[in-house]
Design a protein around this motif. Structure first.
Motif, PDB file in Angstrom:
ATOM      1  N   ASN A   1       3.935   1.320  -5.838  1.00 35.70           N
ATOM      2  CA  ASN A   1       2.930   2.305  -4.719  1.00 35.70           C
ATOM      3  C   ASN A   1       3.203   3.821  -5.851  1.00 35.70           C
ATOM      4  O   ASN A   1       4.011   4.214  -6.378  1.00 35.70           O
TER       5      ASN A   1
ATOM      6  N   ILE B   1      -0.241  -4.824  -5.983  1.00 35.63           N
ATOM      7  CA  ILE B   1       0.633  -3.534  -6.067  1.00 35.63           C
ATOM      8  C   ILE B   1       2.042  -4.581  -6.496  1.00 35.63           C
ATOM      9  O   ILE B   1       2.626  -5.861  -5.778  1.00 35.63           O
TER      10      ILE B   1
ATOM     11  N   HIS C   1      -0.483   3.727  -2.001  1.00 33.64           N
ATOM     12  CA  HIS C   1      -0.693   3.098  -3.235  1.00 33.64           C
ATOM     13  C   HIS C   1      -1.969   3.099  -4.045  1.00 33.64           C
ATOM     14  O   HIS C   1      -3.105   3.328  -3.317  1.00 33.64           O
TER      15      HIS C   1
END
Length: 421
Positions: free
Chosen positions: A126, A326, A118
């Motif tokens: 990712n 993320i 990622h």
């Protein structure tokens, strides 16, 4: 036949006696069908034995066609061995981009997606979340093509850990090309980060925070912000009391920044800024070890405090640590499956005996936060503990029985952490 026996960092010696480099899909099919045990070998940037093979390796670096762009569908079909540095340039020239990149452009597309590698950004998933379809050679040499229309099978295969077969091509969703500026700030206090975590990580398109954990501060904050061609980044005199860097910096401030992407607010194409390092220069010799752990975003502050409590033990083993955010996804074996996440990355000195003794201590501190390790980096969690963290693992095992019933693509790592639940 080409021999390639060690990973990039040099800490893993592969068992495979042979590495094949087929140039066509038909050659891949024949090699896979004719082998007893075989695994794909990517850019060798995994730090554990996930890519090891007790039989043979197959490298897809020569596989063609390399990149095919569909302008109408806004997709690119990419041979598995293509690396992000090469891909980024081609997409940009055609007027397209990926939504995000990892810190290194030297890694292969298929390997990065297979392990859910990622970049950073509150709204950025990712790298595997860009995959719209994939082409897979299964154990008997059959070519299987899966896309988002295939539902569960696709969501299981997108982060497949190399366990289902040899991925030969990926179709990636694209967006119009865009520009990014990168500004670095120095000396962000840990207390300030704890008090303003959401504001700080949400302050740019992509945010990375670096610390050596030698004191209660983050040495550097890298802000990557989308801009128009006419814009220049505004260098604020402070950023939560951190000060703008006066020169280009390497995450490890004592090292030369020559290998790093441009900073100081100079706008450039997405592929030249979203990575931390330039594709034409290796960032280091590989003389390092890496671990990374993902926790749900709601536990970010508590996890930071838990790590800070181990600072005196971390610092002597550490080269640099990075914190990134993320977005959640629906890919079965992604560490960000169904949860917005914060990733704690550690680049260790190459002293595995010392690091391996410390990792269980770190993992125990993060255990209350349902920590998931990066599949391609070093960790010491017991397999049973890892199995419990992935609710879709039984469904993935059903895919294994479907596509690789005899275990042609398995190795000791997969047997322990994926098959043996």
């Amino acid at each position: 036949m080409v021999e390639e026996r060690r990973n990039w960092a040099g800490n893993v010696t592969y068992q495979a006696a042979r590495v094949y480099q087929p140039a066509t899909l038909a050659e891949v099919q024949a090699l896979v069908a004719g082998s007893r045990t075989i695994k794909a070998l990517g850019s060798r940037h995994s730090f554990n034995t996930i890519a090891d093979s007790p039989g043979e390796h197959i490298s897809l670096e020569r596989l063609a066609p390399r990149v095919t762009i569909d302008r109408e569908r806004r997709t690119a079909t990419v041979a598995a061995g293509v690396r992000y540095g090469e891909l980024g340039q081609q997409l940009h020239r055609a007027g397209f981009a990926l939504t995000n990149l990892a810190s290194l452009p030297h890694i292969s597309v298929a390997g990065a997606c297979a392990t859910a590698t990622h970049g950073s950004g509150d709204r950025n998933g990712n790298l595997a979340t860009a995959v719209a379809a994939l082409e897979l050679v299964t154990a008997d040499g059959t070519v299987v093509r899966l896309s988002e229309r295939d539902g569960d099978a696709f969501r299981g295969a997108a982060v497949g850990l190399g366990a289902l077969g040899v991925v030969t091509a990926l179709t990636l969703s694209l967006v119009p090309t865009f520009a990014i500026s990168q500004v670095v700030y120095e000396n962000l206090a840990l207390d300030m980060l704890l008090a303003h975590f959401d504001e700080i990580t949400g302050s740019a398109y992509s945010v990375s925070l670096f610390t050596d954990w030698r004191d209660a501060r983050f040495n550097q904050v890298w802000l990557k912000q989308r801009v128009t061609d006419e814009d220049t980044a505004e260098l604020n005199p402070d950023f939560f009391d951190a000060r703008p860097a006066a020169r280009k910096l390497h995450p490890i401030a004592s090292l030369s920044a020559e290998s790093c992407t441009e900073q100081l607010g100079l706008p450039g194409p997405w592929y030249e800024r979203l990575t931390h390092f330039r594709p034409d220069v290796l960032p280091s010799s590989g003389d390092e070890l890496q671990s990374e752990y993902f926790v749900p975003r709601q536990h970010a502050r508590a996890a930071l405090q838990a790590i800070a409590g181990l600072r005196d033990r971390i610092a002597p083993l550490l080269q640099i640590a990075e914190v990134r955010t993320i977005a959640a996804d629906d890919l079965w074996l992604s560490p960000c499956y169904e949860r917005d996440s914060v990733a704690f990355h550690f680049t260790w000195t190459p002293d595995w005996p010392a690091v391996s003794q410390f990792l269980p201590v770190l993992e125990d501190q993060l255990a209350p936060f349902d920590v998931r390790p990066h599949w391609g980096k070093l960790f010491t969690l017991a397999p049973a503990r890892l199995h419990a963290l992935y609710p879709k693992l039984p469904d993935f095992q059903a895919l294994l029985r479907r596509y690789d019933p005899q275990g042609k693509f398995r190795n000791a790592f997969l047997a322990a952490y994926v098959v043996g639940a």
